[in-house]
Design an enzyme around this catalytic site. Structure first.
Site, PDB file in Angstrom:
ATOM      1  N   TYR A   1       8.317   8.031  16.812  1.00 17.73           N
ATOM      2  CA  TYR A   1       8.484   8.005  15.344  1.00 17.73           C
ATOM      3  C   TYR A   1       9.704   8.836  14.929  1.00 17.73           C
ATOM      4  O   TYR A   1      10.498   8.402  14.078  1.00 17.73           O
ATOM      5  CB  TYR A   1       7.203   8.567  14.725  1.00 17.73           C
ATOM      6  CG  TYR A   1       7.079   8.494  13.230  1.00 17.73           C
ATOM      7  CD1 TYR A   1       6.722   7.316  12.586  1.00 17.73           C
ATOM      8  CD2 TYR A   1       7.278   9.630  12.452  1.00 17.73           C
ATOM      9  CE1 TYR A   1       6.576   7.276  11.209  1.00 17.73           C
ATOM     10  CE2 TYR A   1       7.135   9.601  11.078  1.00 17.73           C
ATOM     11  CZ  TYR A   1       6.782   8.416  10.455  1.00 17.73           C
ATOM     12  OH  TYR A   1       6.639   8.393   9.091  1.00 17.73           O
TER      13      TYR A   1
ATOM     14  N   ARG B   1       0.843  -1.208   0.000  1.00 18.10           N
ATOM     15  CA  ARG B   1       0.000   0.000   0.000  1.00 18.10           C
ATOM     16  C   ARG B   1       0.876   1.255   0.000  1.00 18.10           C
ATOM     17  O   ARG B   1       2.073   1.198   0.264  1.00 18.10           O
ATOM     18  CB  ARG B   1      -0.892   0.018   1.251  1.00 18.10           C
ATOM     19  CG  ARG B   1      -1.884  -1.113   1.306  1.00 18.10           C
ATOM     20  CD  ARG B   1      -2.781  -1.032   2.535  1.00 18.10           C
ATOM     21  NE  ARG B   1      -2.127  -1.463   3.740  1.00 18.10           N
ATOM     22  CZ  ARG B   1      -1.966  -0.711   4.825  1.00 18.10           C
ATOM     23  NH1 ARG B   1      -2.416   0.534   4.856  1.00 18.10           N
ATOM     24  NH2 ARG B   1      -1.352  -1.180   5.898  1.00 18.10           N
TER      25      ARG B   1
ATOM     26  N   ASP C   1       7.155  -9.990   8.724  1.00 19.24           N
ATOM     27  CA  ASP C   1       7.046  -8.873   9.653  1.00 19.24           C
ATOM     28  C   ASP C   1       8.428  -8.244   9.814  1.00 19.24           C
ATOM     29  O   ASP C   1       9.349  -8.881  10.331  1.00 19.24           O
ATOM     30  CB  ASP C   1       6.519  -9.397  10.997  1.00 19.24           C
ATOM     31  CG  ASP C   1       6.359  -8.305  12.032  1.00 19.24           C
ATOM     32  OD1 ASP C   1       6.730  -7.138  11.775  1.00 19.24           O
ATOM     33  OD2 ASP C   1       5.853  -8.627  13.136  1.00 19.24           O
TER      34      ASP C   1
ATOM     35  N   ASN D   1      11.136   0.596   3.455  1.00 19.32           N
ATOM     36  CA  ASN D   1      10.012   1.549   3.447  1.00 19.32           C
ATOM     37  C   ASN D   1       8.998   1.294   4.556  1.00 19.32           C
ATOM     38  O   ASN D   1       8.381   2.237   5.051  1.00 19.32           O
ATOM     39  CB  ASN D   1       9.315   1.482   2.075  1.00 19.32           C
ATOM     40  CG  ASN D   1       7.949   2.141   2.103  1.00 19.32           C
ATOM     41  OD1 ASN D   1       7.824   3.360   2.071  1.00 19.32           O
ATOM     42  ND2 ASN D   1       6.895   1.319   2.175  1.00 19.32           N
TER      43      ASN D   1
HETATM   44  P1  NAP Z   1       0.872   2.941   4.884  1.00 16.69           P
HETATM   45  O1  NAP Z   1       0.006   3.504   3.815  1.00 16.69           O
HETATM   46  O2  NAP Z   1       0.346   2.834   6.274  1.00 16.69           O
HETATM   47  O3  NAP Z   1       1.426   1.523   4.397  1.00 16.69           O
HETATM   48  C1  NAP Z   1       2.275   0.818   5.255  1.00 16.69           C
HETATM   49  C2  NAP Z   1       2.919  -0.336   4.525  1.00 16.69           C
HETATM   50  O4  NAP Z   1       3.895  -0.916   5.405  1.00 16.69           O
HETATM   51  C3  NAP Z   1       1.937  -1.431   4.166  1.00 16.69           C
HETATM   52  O5  NAP Z   1       2.387  -2.041   2.982  1.00 16.69           O
HETATM   53  C4  NAP Z   1       2.078  -2.392   5.354  1.00 16.69           C
HETATM   54  O6  NAP Z   1       1.758  -3.749   5.044  1.00 16.69           O
HETATM   55  C5  NAP Z   1       3.541  -2.276   5.627  1.00 16.69           C
HETATM   56  N1  NAP Z   1       3.912  -2.639   6.992  1.00 16.69           N
HETATM   57  C6  NAP Z   1       3.522  -2.054   8.151  1.00 16.69           C
HETATM   58  N2  NAP Z   1       4.048  -2.703   9.209  1.00 16.69           N
HETATM   59  C7  NAP Z   1       4.782  -3.727   8.693  1.00 16.69           C
HETATM   60  C8  NAP Z   1       5.534  -4.774   9.264  1.00 16.69           C
HETATM   61  N3  NAP Z   1       5.676  -4.895  10.585  1.00 16.69           N
HETATM   62  N4  NAP Z   1       6.136  -5.666   8.427  1.00 16.69           N
HETATM   63  C9  NAP Z   1       6.016  -5.556   7.085  1.00 16.69           C
HETATM   64  N5  NAP Z   1       5.305  -4.586   6.491  1.00 16.69           N
HETATM   65  C10 NAP Z   1       4.692  -3.688   7.288  1.00 16.69           C
HETATM   66  O7  NAP Z   1       2.215   3.829   5.037  1.00 16.69           O
HETATM   67  P2  NAP Z   1       2.848   4.913   4.032  1.00 16.69           P
HETATM   68  O8  NAP Z   1       2.240   6.235   4.310  1.00 16.69           O
HETATM   69  O9  NAP Z   1       2.896   4.382   2.657  1.00 16.69           O
HETATM   70  O10 NAP Z   1       4.333   4.988   4.643  1.00 16.69           O
HETATM   71  C11 NAP Z   1       5.423   4.268   4.074  1.00 16.69           C
HETATM   72  C12 NAP Z   1       6.696   4.743   4.742  1.00 16.69           C
HETATM   73  O11 NAP Z   1       6.820   6.152   4.539  1.00 16.69           O
HETATM   74  C13 NAP Z   1       6.717   4.539   6.255  1.00 16.69           C
HETATM   75  O12 NAP Z   1       8.010   4.202   6.684  1.00 16.69           O
HETATM   76  C14 NAP Z   1       6.349   5.894   6.798  1.00 16.69           C
HETATM   77  O13 NAP Z   1       6.861   6.101   8.094  1.00 16.69           O
HETATM   78  C15 NAP Z   1       7.020   6.795   5.782  1.00 16.69           C
HETATM   79  N6  NAP Z   1       6.444   8.134   5.736  1.00 16.69           N
HETATM   80  C16 NAP Z   1       5.144   8.325   5.409  1.00 16.69           C
HETATM   81  C17 NAP Z   1       4.647   9.619   5.382  1.00 16.69           C
HETATM   82  C18 NAP Z   1       3.225   9.923   5.014  1.00 16.69           C
HETATM   83  O14 NAP Z   1       2.837  11.102   5.166  1.00 16.69           O
HETATM   84  N7  NAP Z   1       2.443   8.968   4.545  1.00 16.69           N
HETATM   85  C19 NAP Z   1       5.487  10.694   5.720  1.00 16.69           C
HETATM   86  C20 NAP Z   1       6.804  10.451   6.051  1.00 16.69           C
HETATM   87  C21 NAP Z   1       7.278   9.159   6.049  1.00 16.69           C
HETATM   88  P3  NAP Z   1       0.228  -4.328   5.193  1.00 16.69           P
HETATM   89  O15 NAP Z   1      -0.523  -3.769   4.000  1.00 16.69           O
HETATM   90  O16 NAP Z   1       0.375  -5.799   5.162  1.00 16.69           O
HETATM   91  O17 NAP Z   1      -0.308  -3.788   6.486  1.00 16.69           O
END
Ligand code: NAP
Length: 244
Positions: free
Chosen positions: A156, A14, A62, A91
């Site tokens: 975080y 995702r 995980d 990621n």
């Molecule tokens: P997201 O939409 O919540 O998606 C999270 C993804 O990580 C999903 O594919 C989920 O898998 C996977 N995941 C979560 N916990 C996991 C685990 N323990 N083992 C394996 N996979 C795991 O998050 P996102 O917004 O795309 O964020 C991606 C990265 O960007 C993260 O590191 C986040 O901290 C960073 N980030 C995001 C933002 C933002 O504004 N969105 C800003 C700064 C940084 P499942 O689908 O199986 O749950």
């Protein structure tokens, strides 16, 4: 099989990880899609990549569980004799926000472990082959929260700052082996992770006046993984609409 270039993207089912996976598949990599539990989302990502003419494999584990990581990557190696992973995008991440005075220890440990366990165990597993091949790309998805610190995110911010510190140290260890290690620091990006946030209120503090899109992060990751980025290493690059 041996000539295939593999890219492993954690949290690729995702959001930002999915966009990065789709982009790297367009760049010609066979993308290994890691995810935790959302198999239907991961299968949808794989189907989208294949529909666009790309190639992808599912590899759930995980990232907070070192033994599970080792088991999954060892099984992958056994099933892909002679091949190795030449691009790693760390990621996957979670947030459990709260002011420090109210933060439970689970919220502290879960956020830290999800970032740092995967960072160590996955990188440690795939790095030797990159070094031997004298070619590799590691991109760690941090956050402007890990650069500037954001209130309500001590856990975080600490996790992402750890990622940034490791990026800088590792980049210096492996630069001579032609392996680059960089961090990307997104600001607010429209994904499931930010779906509960008040975008109308928060965007008042974003110079660009909007949340970013996952594709805007993926474009930078694609460049950092390209041959053209061979001289860029140890950097933290924000994709944050002017924040940070
Ligand atoms: P997201 O939409 O919540 O998606 C999270 C993804 O990580 C999903 O594919 C989920 O898998 C996977 N995941 C979560 N916990 C996991 C685990 N323990 N083992 C394996 N996979 C795991 O998050 P996102 O917004 O795309 O964020 C991606 C990265 O960007 C993260 O590191 C986040 O901290 C960073 N980030 C995001 C933002 C933002 O504004 N969105 C800003 C700064 C940084 P499942 O689908 O199986 O749950």
């Amino acid at each position: 099989m041996v000539n295939t270039a593999y890219a492993l993207v954690t949290g690729a089912s995702r959001g930002i990880g999915r966009s990065i996976a789709e982009r790297l598949a367009r760049d010609g990599y066979t993308v290994i899609l890691n995810y935790h539990s959302n198999t239907s989302a991961a299968e949808a990502t794989k189907a989208a990549i294949e529909a666009a003419g790309g190639s992808a494999e599912l590899l759930p584990f995980d990232v907070a569980d070192g033994k599970a990581i080792e088991a999954a990557l060892t099984a992958w190696d056994a099933a892909h004799e002679g091949a190795h992973i030449s691009v790693l995008v760390n990621n996957a991440g979670i947030r459990r926000d709260g002011l420090m005075v109210f933060m439970g220890e689970d919220d502290w440990h879960d956020v830290l472990h999800t970032t740092t366990e995967g960072l160590y165990y996955i990188t440690h597993h795939v790095l030797p082959a990159m070094v031997r091949a004298r070619k590799g790309r590691i991109v760690n998805i941090a956050s402007i929260s890990g650069v500037s610190g954001l209130p309500g995110q001590a856990n975080y911010s600490a996790a992402k700052a750890a990622l940034i510190g490791a990026t800088k140290a590792l980049s210096k260890e492996v630069a001579v082996r032609k392996v680059t290690v960089n961090a990307v620091a997104p600001g607010f990006i429209a994904t499931d992770m930010t779906a509960d946030l008040d975008e109308a209120e928060l965007k008042k503090n974003i110079p660009a006046g909007r949340f970013g899109q996952p594709e805007e992060v993926a474009a930078l990751v694609s460049f950092l993984c390209s041959d053209e980025a061979a001289y860029i290493t140890g950097q933290v690059i924000a994709v944050a609409g002017g924040m940070g």
